[in-house]
Design an enzyme around this catalytic site. Sequence first.
Site, PDB file in Angstrom:
ATOM      1  N   HIS A  56      30.118  45.793  42.418  1.00 41.39           N
ATOM      2  CA  HIS A  56      31.584  46.217  43.156  1.00 41.39           C
ATOM      3  C   HIS A  56      32.491  46.746  41.453  1.00 41.39           C
ATOM      4  O   HIS A  56      31.713  47.671  41.544  1.00 41.39           O
ATOM      5  CB  HIS A  56      32.090  44.176  42.660  1.00 41.39           C
ATOM      6  CG  HIS A  56      32.086  44.068  41.615  1.00 41.39           C
ATOM      7  ND1 HIS A  56      31.231  43.668  41.097  1.00 41.39           N
ATOM      8  CD2 HIS A  56      33.057  43.695  40.715  1.00 41.39           C
ATOM      9  CE1 HIS A  56      31.043  42.510  39.597  1.00 41.39           C
ATOM     10  NE2 HIS A  56      32.716  42.899  39.229  1.00 41.39           N
ATOM     11  N   HIS A  58      34.733  46.942  39.933  1.00 38.07           N
ATOM     12  CA  HIS A  58      35.568  46.286  38.424  1.00 38.07           C
ATOM     13  C   HIS A  58      34.521  46.900  37.233  1.00 38.07           C
ATOM     14  O   HIS A  58      33.682  47.671  37.505  1.00 38.07           O
ATOM     15  CB  HIS A  58      34.754  43.928  38.148  1.00 38.07           C
ATOM     16  CG  HIS A  58      35.903  43.735  38.700  1.00 38.07           C
ATOM     17  ND1 HIS A  58      35.440  42.394  38.722  1.00 38.07           N
ATOM     18  CD2 HIS A  58      37.126  43.704  39.384  1.00 38.07           C
ATOM     19  CE1 HIS A  58      36.549  41.567  39.631  1.00 38.07           C
ATOM     20  NE2 HIS A  58      37.857  42.526  39.732  1.00 38.07           N
ATOM     21  N   HIS A  61      31.637  46.783  35.754  1.00 42.85           N
ATOM     22  CA  HIS A  61      30.427  46.952  36.452  1.00 42.85           C
ATOM     23  C   HIS A  61      30.114  47.864  37.063  1.00 42.85           C
ATOM     24  O   HIS A  61      29.316  48.756  38.063  1.00 42.85           O
ATOM     25  CB  HIS A  61      30.473  46.001  38.089  1.00 42.85           C
ATOM     26  CG  HIS A  61      30.350  45.103  37.457  1.00 42.85           C
ATOM     27  ND1 HIS A  61      29.384  44.244  37.049  1.00 42.85           N
ATOM     28  CD2 HIS A  61      31.284  43.582  36.554  1.00 42.85           C
ATOM     29  CE1 HIS A  61      29.337  43.432  37.029  1.00 42.85           C
ATOM     30  NE2 HIS A  61      30.232  42.580  36.369  1.00 42.85           N
ATOM     31  N   HIS A 114      34.635  36.628  44.838  1.00 43.95           N
ATOM     32  CA  HIS A 114      35.097  37.708  43.283  1.00 43.95           C
ATOM     33  C   HIS A 114      36.405  38.660  43.957  1.00 43.95           C
ATOM     34  O   HIS A 114      36.861  39.067  43.282  1.00 43.95           O
ATOM     35  CB  HIS A 114      33.682  37.801  42.610  1.00 43.95           C
ATOM     36  CG  HIS A 114      34.581  38.284  41.612  1.00 43.95           C
ATOM     37  ND1 HIS A 114      34.920  37.255  40.842  1.00 43.95           N
ATOM     38  CD2 HIS A 114      33.934  39.573  41.195  1.00 43.95           C
ATOM     39  CE1 HIS A 114      35.046  38.556  39.307  1.00 43.95           C
ATOM     40  NE2 HIS A 114      34.519  39.632  39.612  1.00 43.95           N
ATOM     41  N   HIS A 171      26.614  37.932  33.710  1.00 44.25           N
ATOM     42  CA  HIS A 171      27.167  37.724  32.362  1.00 44.25           C
ATOM     43  C   HIS A 171      26.578  36.907  31.971  1.00 44.25           C
ATOM     44  O   HIS A 171      26.120  35.542  32.572  1.00 44.25           O
ATOM     45  CB  HIS A 171      28.630  37.217  32.806  1.00 44.25           C
ATOM     46  CG  HIS A 171      29.553  38.285  33.183  1.00 44.25           C
ATOM     47  ND1 HIS A 171      30.032  39.037  32.141  1.00 44.25           N
ATOM     48  CD2 HIS A 171      29.838  38.944  34.234  1.00 44.25           C
ATOM     49  CE1 HIS A 171      30.856  39.518  32.867  1.00 44.25           C
ATOM     50  NE2 HIS A 171      30.899  40.047  33.632  1.00 44.25           N
TER      51      HIS A 171
END
Length: 255
Positions: A56, A58, A61, A114, A171
């Site tokens: 994704h 973010h 990432h 998310h 994470h």
Amino acid sequence: MTIEIRQFPCLSDNYGFLVRDKACGAVATIDTPDAEEINRQLEAAGWRLTHILNTHHHPDHAGGNLALKEKWNCEIIGPREEAARIPGIDRKVGDGDIVRLGDSAAKVYDTPGHTLGHIIFHFADDGAAFVGDTIFAMGCGRLFEGTPEQMWLSLNKIADLPPETELYCAHEYTQANAAFALSVDPQNTALKKRMEEVKKLRSQNTPTVPTTLARELETNPFLRAEDPSLQNAIDLSGADAVSVFAKTRALKDAF
């Protein structure tokens, strides 16, 4: 096993993953949380980066995409629905697509929730799924963009994988997740046992990732919205699964 996996901590609580096809030596990084650390790990292993597989958009990432592409001239593969937000993307993929890494293959699953375009990569022959921020050990990703219904359906895609599948979450949130899980599923004996295991691992600074789907089906409250004991614990006995999931996620947000 057709792949080997090199896992390492980076940033404050992220994990990086390098995946190497044993047959031809092609190497992918799953997301790019920290380009400098990824390069250190590549050098330590003597590997050459050929692919970036983004789950994704973010920054923790995809933030290292361009630096790594400049150094390695690697191919960046990412979610079709977030292509405009994936730096340097070369190939857009979505649900059901196959990504080849040398002789190894990963099936792509859309897992919105998310983020709206989040995807995961499942190397079925190796029993490994790189799940980004969709699912964590005893947790799931915060709903920054998607709806509870979207995330519940996404988690069910993961739940339908073989139970022995290893889930490589992005994470190290496990100990905090376990504390919340016990607050909504206090009678779960498997969860109580798992909490003690996690405490011991983290006291030794040992990763709790990967986890297995079988373990998550027993202990992850976000996969257990249909379980009567969890429903009772959050005062939603007999409610539909999406409503139970939504309340559980809201409780976690405020925990």
